[in-house]
Structures are given as C-alpha cells and as structure tokens.
Design an enzyme around this catalytic site. Sequence first.
Site: not given
Length: 280
Positions: A12, A59, A193, A240
């Site tokens: 995303h 987020h 990440h 995530e």
Amino acid sequence: MAKITAGITTSHIPAIGVAMDNNLEETPYFKPFFDGYPPVRQWLHDNPPDVVVLFYNDHGLEFFLDRKPTFAMGVADKYENADEGWGIATIPPITGETELSWHIATHLIENDFDMTVCQEMKVDHGCTVPMSVMWPDKNYSHIKVIPVAINCERHPMPNPSRCLALGKEFGKAIESFDQDLNVVLFGTGGMSHQLDGQRAGFISREFDLWCMDKLITDPQAIADLSISEIIQRGGAQGVEINMWLAMRGAMHGNLKLLHSNYYAPISNTATGLQLIEHSH
Ligand code: DHB
Ligand code: FE
C-alpha cells in the site's frame, strides 16, 4: 451462502498511488513492481467479487496515536478518503456492505473479538492504494468493501497469533452469511520496512521470502513470532505482516497460489503480491 474465493496480498506504499496518478508505471523504477499486477487484475475481472474484506492499517487519518483501536471495522455504506499529505490524489468513495458487516461484527464480538465497530470511518492509503492498484481506472464502485483496521502504529500491538485467530473468526462469519456472495480478502501492507530511527531503510529479502512461503504452507510459523521478533527481522513497520495473517486465517480450505511477485524496494519498503485461490 457467502464463499471466500481468494486472498490477495498487496503493498500500500503511497508512492505507488503517486506513480499511478502521474503515469509512471512504465518507468524503470516502477515497472518491475507494476508488472506484477495484470494477472491479478485479470483474475478479478474474470472472477468478480461481490465483496472485498480488506485488512489494512490506518496510519493516522482516522485513528491517530491518541486513540487507537486494536481492531476496528467499518459497517458503513460508504467510505471516504482524504488528503494525508503524501501527494496522492483523493480517490472516489468506496462502497460499503452493511448487512454482511453487521453479521461479521456480531459474530466477532460474540466470539471474543471486541471490535471497534465504525458507522463512519475515513480510509487512508492502507485501504485506498490497494483499491487503486487493483482497479486502476477507479471503476470499483460496484464492489462492496468491508475495511478492517489492525493497529500497527502504536505499541502495544496485537500479537501475530491474535491476528491469525481474528482471521479465522472472519472466515467463519463470512461463510455463515446466508447470501450467495463471492468474497475476496485483501491483506495489505508489508513487507519488511522501517521508516525512521537508526535502521531507517532496513529491508530483509530473506525474511520476506520466508513469510511469503510460510503464509501459504504454515502461517502458524509466522504467527508464533512476537511483535519484537517481527520488528527485529522485518523492521519496525514490518508488523504490517499482521494484515496478511488476518487474511490467511480466514482461509481454511484448499489453497492454490496462482500468482506471486516480490520486488524491493519501492520507496523504503519491500513489496509482495500474492494471489491465492481458495476452494472447499
Ligand atoms: C511507506 C511505506 C508504508 O507502509 C507507509 O504506510 C508509508 C510509506 C514508504 O516506504 O514510503
Ligand atoms: Fe504502511
């Protein structure tokens, strides 16, 4: 009855949305990433879902750090997007599915998953970029989406095992719904990440490929990791992967991996795309 026809994992990253807005898909930087998508789009075209249950993380657009539900889901008939400052164009509203949403919410709460049930909810890039990348013409208004937000931003975060178990209850809830609907699950976000701190830019191809394999063959192996183990092996935002586990938990029939693409990095993040067909 409703049936789950597939689970799809997708990145995303906001930069993907910006790239689509600016027709950069064919540039050398983005091409290896976007080249993964046509087979998945074709499958969605040939096997159109009535409903997409979309596991994502918010987020900060709807749930900021000051009030953060561990698990939230929408029961609205429409979800709007808004500018988050990433430079992505705001996308048309996403259509909701109220009846199935309420059925799932009731099942989950009666089975000890105390969801925050949202009659209004703005959806951020975690939800909108996956919709845009699957339907690049933004012609998705006929598809009904149930957004499910899992906290991956503020500690404490739900254990991976809890997310797999949440998915299992989603599977039971969907398959006990008394309407003939084709349901596709999206597990969005990932892969390794870390966006800030000393390890900013950290990516682990080894961990990502292990996750892509185990997601199909042995999701419990990922679910057995703690949040701090995930962070060590996949970076602070590697958590995530919890959305992938929730998606996978809902699939308990026969699985067939129809398509897979791993590419890193886009922006600061590794990307994994998988199309997993599900049948009984
Ligand atoms: C990036 C990745 C994310 O998962 C996100 O939510 C925002 C930005 C990135 O790599 O730029
Ligand atoms: Fe993210």
